[in-house]
Design a protein around this motif. Structure first.
Motif, PDB file in Angstrom:
ATOM      1  N   VAL A  95      -6.315   4.891   6.109  1.00 18.17           N
ATOM      2  CA  VAL A  95      -7.592   4.142   5.386  1.00 18.17           C
ATOM      3  C   VAL A  95      -8.585   5.402   5.479  1.00 18.17           C
ATOM      4  O   VAL A  95      -9.313   5.584   4.486  1.00 18.17           O
ATOM      5  N   TYR A  96      -8.597   6.285   6.433  1.00 19.98           N
ATOM      6  CA  TYR A  96      -9.409   7.368   6.389  1.00 19.98           C
ATOM      7  C   TYR A  96      -9.326   8.516   5.124  1.00 19.98           C
ATOM      8  O   TYR A  96     -10.150   8.743   4.496  1.00 19.98           O
ATOM      9  N   LEU A 146      -4.888  -2.823   8.144  1.00 18.54           N
ATOM     10  CA  LEU A 146      -5.816  -2.363   9.516  1.00 18.54           C
ATOM     11  C   LEU A 146      -6.173  -3.601  10.228  1.00 18.54           C
ATOM     12  O   LEU A 146      -6.128  -3.656  11.360  1.00 18.54           O
ATOM     13  N   PHE A 195      -6.388   1.414  -1.580  1.00 17.50           N
ATOM     14  CA  PHE A 195      -7.582   1.599  -0.430  1.00 17.50           C
ATOM     15  C   PHE A 195      -7.533   0.383   0.033  1.00 17.50           C
ATOM     16  O   PHE A 195      -7.626   0.065   1.249  1.00 17.50           O
ATOM     17  N   HIS A 196      -7.788  -0.730  -0.523  1.00 19.86           N
ATOM     18  CA  HIS A 196      -8.145  -2.141   0.209  1.00 19.86           C
ATOM     19  C   HIS A 196      -6.876  -2.765   0.819  1.00 19.86           C
ATOM     20  O   HIS A 196      -7.064  -3.414   1.684  1.00 19.86           O
ATOM     21  N   TYR A 213      -8.025   7.701   2.261  1.00 24.94           N
ATOM     22  CA  TYR A 213      -8.249   7.129   1.007  1.00 24.94           C
ATOM     23  C   TYR A 213      -9.567   6.879   0.745  1.00 24.94           C
ATOM     24  O   TYR A 213     -10.200   6.826  -0.031  1.00 24.94           O
ATOM     25  N   PHE A 214     -10.444   6.703   2.127  1.00 24.02           N
ATOM     26  CA  PHE A 214     -12.081   6.633   2.004  1.00 24.02           C
ATOM     27  C   PHE A 214     -12.571   8.063   1.629  1.00 24.02           C
ATOM     28  O   PHE A 214     -13.386   7.997   0.797  1.00 24.02           O
ATOM     29  N   PHE A 239      -4.664  -0.949   2.378  1.00 24.84           N
ATOM     30  CA  PHE A 239      -4.465  -0.446   3.702  1.00 24.84           C
ATOM     31  C   PHE A 239      -5.581  -0.771   4.767  1.00 24.84           C
ATOM     32  O   PHE A 239      -5.426  -1.107   6.021  1.00 24.84           O
ATOM     33  N   ILE A 240      -6.591  -1.071   4.135  1.00 26.14           N
ATOM     34  CA  ILE A 240      -8.001  -1.827   4.949  1.00 26.14           C
ATOM     35  C   ILE A 240      -7.427  -3.252   5.446  1.00 26.14           C
ATOM     36  O   ILE A 240      -7.602  -3.545   6.775  1.00 26.14           O
ATOM     37  N   ALA A 273       0.687  -1.320  -0.006  1.00 26.11           N
ATOM     38  CA  ALA A 273       0.003   0.113  -0.046  1.00 26.11           C
ATOM     39  C   ALA A 273       0.708   1.268   0.160  1.00 26.11           C
ATOM     40  O   ALA A 273       0.364   2.220  -0.767  1.00 26.11           O
ATOM     41  N   THR A 296      -2.559   3.242  11.562  1.00 27.76           N
ATOM     42  CA  THR A 296      -2.988   2.797  10.435  1.00 27.76           C
ATOM     43  C   THR A 296      -4.331   3.128   9.751  1.00 27.76           C
ATOM     44  O   THR A 296      -4.582   3.151   8.538  1.00 27.76           O
ATOM     45  N   SER A 297      -5.397   3.613  10.829  1.00 30.17           N
ATOM     46  CA  SER A 297      -6.447   4.083  10.414  1.00 30.17           C
ATOM     47  C   SER A 297      -6.600   5.470   9.725  1.00 30.17           C
ATOM     48  O   SER A 297      -7.482   5.698   8.937  1.00 30.17           O
TER      49      SER A 297
END
Length: 275
Positions: free
Chosen positions: A149-150, A215, A208-209, A152-153, A211-212, A47, A145-146
């Motif tokens: 994710v935030y 997490l 994005f996925h 890219y969301f 990183f999810i 990622a 790590t969140s």
């Protein structure tokens, strides 16, 4: 025929004894730890590489010459940290498995109560403290790590909104996430060609996925640390009880020996008085 049955029975008993000596709780925690660390390190590394490509391709950012600490240097540092985490927790998982084996009944039968209680108490206490610190560290890693994710969301949401609402002009400024300094203006808007190409590419969705999943791997590592704490606490209680039992057995055998010596002395005195 009888000899073969006896041999098979002996092998069966040996297998049962070996299976009984496996620390299943530590084994489950180790598998969960390795799975979480593998997901976090592998997906996190890929990622970060995808993030570098997105910044260079669509946001038109370039590496700063010299020793300046920019976002690309930080990403390289994070990659080296991932390498260290993978190696460190691979070794730590093995150490916890060894500690689990040394607090099972099979090792106790091999080495006796005294060695397992004297060494085991110090080892269990040390691992409890270390695992607790690692659990706090993994909680921090999960929270950190969140953040991507935030980010890219938000980017994925902007791409989705532009396809649903025609004529919407939305912009994403990297300064609001602290990726670039305030003096640099690195933003991308929905009306630009780079933004359309980025939303249509599979690289954004894949990063994005990844990183999810990273997490989720960090969360699995936290659960593994909690599981280890429960296992180590149970081992500590077992070792502590074994130590108390050993002291009780020592005192009991000493008292029995003293009583035996007293009876022997009195018997000798009576015999001498009679003669």
């Amino acid at each position: 025929m009888i000899h073969n049955c006896t041999k098979l029975l002996g092998c069966f008993e040996c297998c049962i004894k070996c299976l009984g000596g496996i620390p299943y709780a530590s084994l489950i925690a180790t598998i969960l730890l390795y799975a979480g660390v593998a997901l976090f390190c592998g997906c996190g590394h890929e990622a970060l590489s995808g993030t570098v490509n997105i910044l260079q391709t669509y946001f038109e950012m370039a590496r700063t010459a010299g020793d300046t600490l920019d976002v690309f240097t930080m990403i390289d540092i994070f990659k080296y940290v991932i390498y260290g985490i993978a190696a460190a927790f691979f070794v730590y998982g093995i150490l916890l498995m060894v500690e689990g084996f040394f607090t099972t009944g099979a090792i106790k039968d091999l080495y006796g109560d005294f060695k397992i209680t004297t060494c085991g108490r110090c080892v269990s206490a040390w691992f409890i403290m270390l695992t607790y610190l690692f659990m706090l560290a993994w909680l921090g890693v999960t929270a950190f790590t969140s953040l991507p994710v935030y980010m890219y969301f938000n980017l994925w949401t902007i791409c989705r909104n532009t396809t649903l609402v025609e004529g919407a002009n939305l912009c994403l400024d990297l300064r609001q996430f602290g990726i670039v300094t305030i003096g640099e203006e690195k933003k991308i808007c929905t009306v630009s060609e780079n933004f359309l190409r980025m939303c249509e590419s599979t690289e954004l969705n894949m990063t994005f996925h990844l990183f999810i999943v990273a997490l989720a791997g960090a969360g699995a590592a936290v659960i593994a640390m909690v599981h280890y704490l429960m296992v180590l606490s149970a081992n500590w209680a077992y070792v502590k009880d074994a130590c108390r039992m050993q002291k009780y057995e020592d005192i009991k055998s000493k008292e029995e020996q003293e009583l035996h010596d007293i009876h022997s002395t009195r018997s000798k005195e009576r015999l001498n008085a009679y003669t």
